[in-house]
Scaffold this active site. Structure first.
Site, mmCIF file in Angstrom:
data_model
loop_
_atom_site.group_PDB
_atom_site.id
_atom_site.type_symbol
_atom_site.label_atom_id
_atom_site.label_comp_id
_atom_site.label_asym_id
_atom_site.label_seq_id
_atom_site.Cartn_x
_atom_site.Cartn_y
_atom_site.Cartn_z
ATOM 1 C CG ASP A 192 -25.659 -4.016 16.799
ATOM 2 O OD1 ASP A 192 -24.873 -4.537 17.610
ATOM 3 O OD2 ASP A 192 -26.707 -3.452 17.134
ATOM 4 C CG PHE A 241 -34.029 3.348 16.856
ATOM 5 C CD1 PHE A 241 -33.328 4.325 16.164
ATOM 6 C CD2 PHE A 241 -35.398 3.267 16.669
ATOM 7 C CE1 PHE A 241 -33.986 5.195 15.309
ATOM 8 C CE2 PHE A 241 -36.066 4.126 15.817
ATOM 9 C CZ PHE A 241 -35.350 5.095 15.132
ATOM 10 N N GLY A 242 -34.836 2.407 20.558
ATOM 11 C CA GLY A 242 -36.072 2.653 21.301
ATOM 12 C C GLY A 242 -36.855 1.369 21.499
ATOM 13 C CB ILE A 267 -42.709 -7.404 21.521
ATOM 14 C CG1 ILE A 267 -42.380 -6.531 20.291
ATOM 15 C CG2 ILE A 267 -44.197 -7.657 21.616
ATOM 16 C CD1 ILE A 267 -42.802 -7.173 18.971
#
Length: 862
Positions: free
Chosen positions: A643, A529-530, A524
């Protein structure tokens, strides 16, 4: 064999010389590559060399295969020989081209998914990128009509001495290409100004242009060998719309000489056959227009549209007058082609560029050409309007990640040195790590948890089990925390030591079961990070599982930061951490599932979800501000997110904004020590980073304020913070929006989907708030508590039954209001709570540690 190679090279040289002798332009870079072929291929007057031929082209193909089509699987055409072979890639691979003359180049990629004995090229999915941009984000032949070959053409500005074109298979599939062309183009091909749909005059920015349509209007199709730059032109009949039976057009052909004037269109801009043919509207008693309609991407994008004209119908100057519209935008009115040369010259090739800043969500571009004389009495005395050619180019830029497979270089000795150096370096790192582990084991042996609860080690963070997680402090209430909770009896779920928050350590087997072994269909989202997967725990709870990627630039440090931080914080406007997993070499973080995705996706993500209303955008931004305020004030030292961006603001079931992704967060300055900042390396996302922090490396809570200011503009304008697809003045959202804010005309950049709903008083206050957040100096920006106050005030101004103050030009108005006393503060002063307790109660979350908020506005959904 040598004679054969000599003969082939001789044929190649002769064919190229013959081709160039007929061309007005001789490209310095002219690479024609037949991929997967073992010998050169003649296509018309051009010679395509085999891709494993030595020269200035390098094929980086550790897992590639040359394949040939089965007999009869390639349709018969002049270029059929080019599609008989292909290069198939099982891993990211590239072609590298030495560039002799930096500047604009055509990159043409040829695809035809034929069937061979070993491969079905239709069952592939891949992307293509250069060093600077993703050109094709997802090429899937099975989802498209690929009965005929496809030639994707891009116009690139190549500023490097090497162009690397990388093919990346997606989701375990293959990538392929049949042929590649890299051809330099004249410097002045895209040097002129273009009118924009916003009424500006701009020179097209040097970003990739993807050819969508190139049409010879009213004339025949033009093959590549009849164009000096080997472009293909199609006939316009399939795009011509018959809006009325009374609209009659005719095709024209001109046998006279064209008058190419200096400074105007040349044969490199379009071949003579384009300018010597046209489609004309037959004038009648009815007022009408010629209409062409083109299918484009349904996602809003910018397009450069080039109109080609040559007056081949007039018998005298000043008779032809043309009006042109693209959708609802006016391109030009009363265009008199006889004035181009300044002396009434006819038959002068001419082109005009127009930038459509944002295409219609319907996925259609409609072009209308009519006559300025259409309202006159005697229309038959004037020639009908004409059009000779149309080019439509997508101002192309993909937000996907660029993949570059650089060509290997150097001798075997250099490669050996690299290998030996890597081995020695790895041995040194392993030795140091081994010594460190032994030292820590001796020192902390008594502190290790029992084997039954010791997390499995991971290559990224073998000492993960040794960090202690922050406790929220005694007396912290759970009353206002998220309603989410994991059943404490969930099999395998181990509460995180040292934390009273409902966060657990999960075994990998449970995570794999919840995500169907990390099924790509459940992805999704993705970030630094991944990937993030939709998951369902055994008790039916929906969560989002963020799995670290070994290739990620983020890793153990960010993983640890999020677990430590989120295990000690709870707030209704922060995404709660459910737990984590570090089994089997994996690092997985589990969060509450936010069913409405990110604020970014609901603003301009291109999905099927309905766009947010103005009120919903306000509430989402205000919620994010409240979450950030809690981070800045809940603990002794502020927590700086670092961020903040629209993709890190998620929307829950009620569309309330929640701050997510704390991997880059860090503790701020220590107020008790009179610290004003912390010095640290610059991290964040391009377009959102505080310029003062980027310049000085001094991080403060005001850095988050700046980033939130960018998000406020995103929410108002409905576009990304940086969008290289747009004309240069519009690329940077902050510069563009603040320009109009400074002129008092911020309403000109409001997202048209919400423009009618935005009240002027609310817009003025909102614009002022965003502008102050984006001040160049951190000292000039408001504190986060002021931002929360101001956004609440904006919502009150927006409310039809709310305030209608004329003086909304300063944050001071809100700050001057005296907040009422809070009964809980009196309890604290009387010793009602233990010293050092932190504010974590959901009803306590808008309370600043420096002062108590008066909830002036009762905002629904809070």
């Amino acid at each position: 064999m040598d004679k054969l190679l000599l003969a082939l090279n001789l044929v190649r040289i002769i064919s190229v010389l013959c081709c160039f002798s007929a061309a007005a332009y001789t490209p310095e870079d002219n690479y024609l590559i037949s991929c997967g072929s073992s010998a050169g291929t003649m296509v018309g007057q051009r010679f395509f060399v085999a891709d494993d031929d030595s020269g200035s082209v390098t094929l980086t193909s550790p897992h590639s295969t040359a394949v040939r089509a089965s007999p009869g699987s390639v349709p018969v055409s002049d270029a059929a020989a080019l599609y008989q072979t292909a290069r198939v890639f099982a891993a990211p691979s590239s072609y590298s081209f030495k560039i002799g003359r930096p500047g604009r180049h055509f990159l043409r990629l040829h695809f035809f998914p034929f069937v061979s004995q070993s491969h079905n090229l239709a069952a592939t999915s891949f992307k293509v990128s250069t060093q600077d941009a993703v050109l094709i984000d997802s090429f899937t032949p099975a989802k498209n009509d690929m009965s005929e070959p496809v030639r994707d053409e891009f116009l690139l500005d190549v500023a490097r001495d090497t162009l690397v074109v990388t093919f990346v298979p997606l989701a375990g599939d293959l990538a392929f290409v049949n042929a590649v062309e890299v051809v330099s183009v004249p410097d002045d091909l895209m040097a002129g100004p273009a009118r924009t749909s916003l009424g500006q005059q701009l020179i097209p920015a040097f970003l990739p242009l993807q050819m969508a349509y190139r049409v010879n209007v009213g004339g025949p199709a033009v093959a590549a060998h009849n164009d000096t730059l080997w472009r293909e032109w199609t006939n316009d009949m399939s795009y011509l719309a018959s809006s009325s039976a009374d609209i009659v057009t005719r095709e024209l052909a001109y046998n006279g000489s064209l008058d190419h004037l200096a400074g105007e269109a040349t044969r490199d801009d379009a071949p003579d056959v384009v300018y010597a043919s046209a489609r004309q509207l037959v004038m009648s008693t009815m007022v009408g227009q010629m209409t062409w309609q083109f299918d484009v991407d349904k996602r809003p994008a910018s397009y450069l549209i080039r109109f080609h004209w040559c007056d081949i119908v007039s018998r005298a100057p000043h008779l032809l007058s043309i009006d042109v519209y693209v959708g609802s935008h006016t391109v030009v009115t009363r265009l008199d082609l006889s004035t181009i040369g300044g002396n009434g010259t006819l038959a002068v090739p001419y082109f005009m560029d127009f930038i459509l800043d944002s295409s219609d969500p319907s996925g259609k571009i409609s072009i209308y050409v009519g006559s300025s004389w259409s309202m006159k009495g005697n229309r038959s005395a004037f020639p009908g309007p004409i059009l000779n050619g149309i080019e439509i180019m997508k101002m192309h830029f993909s937000s996907g990640s660029v993949v570059v497979v650089e060509p290997t270089a150097g001798s075997k000795k250099q490669n050996l040195a690299i290998v030996l150096g890597s081995i020695c370096g790895a041995f040194a790192v392993v030795s140091i790590a081994f010594a460190l582990v032994i030292f820590l084991r001796k020192k902390e042996d008594k502190l290790l948890p029992s084997p039954s609860q010791s997390p499995s080690s991971t290559p990224w963070m073998p000492l993960l089990s040794r960090f202690s997680l922050r406790s929220r402090g005694p007396g912290a209430s759970e009353a206002g925390s998220s309603s989410f909770a994991v059943d404490k009896d969930t099999p395998g779920a181990i509460p995180i030591a040292g934390s009273s928050s409902p966060s657990y350590r999960f075994p990998l087997a449970m995570i794999q079961e919840a995500t169907d072994n990390f099924d790509e269909r459940l992805v999704i989202g993705a970030g630094g990070f991944g990937k993030v997967y939709r998951a369902v725990l055994p008790d039916g709870t929906k969560v989002a599982a963020k799995r670290a990627s070994p290739e990620s630039r983020q890793g153990a440090r960010e993983f640890r930061a999020e677990v430590e931080l989120l295990s000690g914080l709870r707030h209704r406007h922060l995404v709660s951490l459910v737990g984590y997993c570090d089994d089997g070499g994996e690092m997985v973080l589990l969060y509450e599932h936010m069913e409405h995705g990110s604020l970014r996706s609901r603003l301009y993500g291109g999905g099927a979800a309905t766009a947010l209303s103005w009120a919903q955008r306000l509430e989402a931004c205000a919620g994010a501000a409240r979450g950030l305020l809690y981070l800045h004030t809940a603990l002794a030292k502020p927590v700086i997110h670092r961020d903040v961006k629209s993709s890190n603001i998620l929307l829950d079931g009620g569309l309330a904004g929640r701050v997510a992704d704390f991997g880059l967060s860090r503790a701020g300055p220590e107020p008790e020590l009179d610290e004003t900042h912390v010095s640290t390396a610059v991290k964040g996302s391009f377009g959102y980073v505080d310029p003062e922090y980027a310049r000085t490396r001094k991080l403060t809570a005001k850095s988050d304020v700046y980033s939130l200011g960018v998000v406020l503009l995103e929410a108002l304008c409905g576009r990304p913070a940086v969008d290289p697809r747009l004309p240069k003045p519009m690329v940077n959202l902050v510069e563009w929006a603040l320009h109009w804010q400074g002129r008092g005309e911020l309403d000109k950049v409001v997202d048209r989907r919400i423009a009618a709903a935005v009240r002027p008083q609310a817009l003025a206050k909102y614009g002022e708030t965003a502008a102050r957040c984006l001040a160049e100096r951190g000292a000039d920006r408001p504190a986060m508590e002021d931002v929360v106050w101001s956004l609440q005030f904006v919502m009150r101004l927006q409310d039809d039954s709310g305030l209608d103050f004329s003086d909304v030009n300063s944050l001071n108005f809100v700050r001057e209001l005296t907040p009422p006393s809070d009964p809980r503060r009196h309890e604290d002063e009387a010793g009602g709570e233990e010293e050092g307790a932190t504010a974590t109660d959901g009803e306590y979350t808008d309370v600043s540690m420096r002062g108590v908020f008066w909830q002036m506005v009762n905002v629904g959904g809070r």
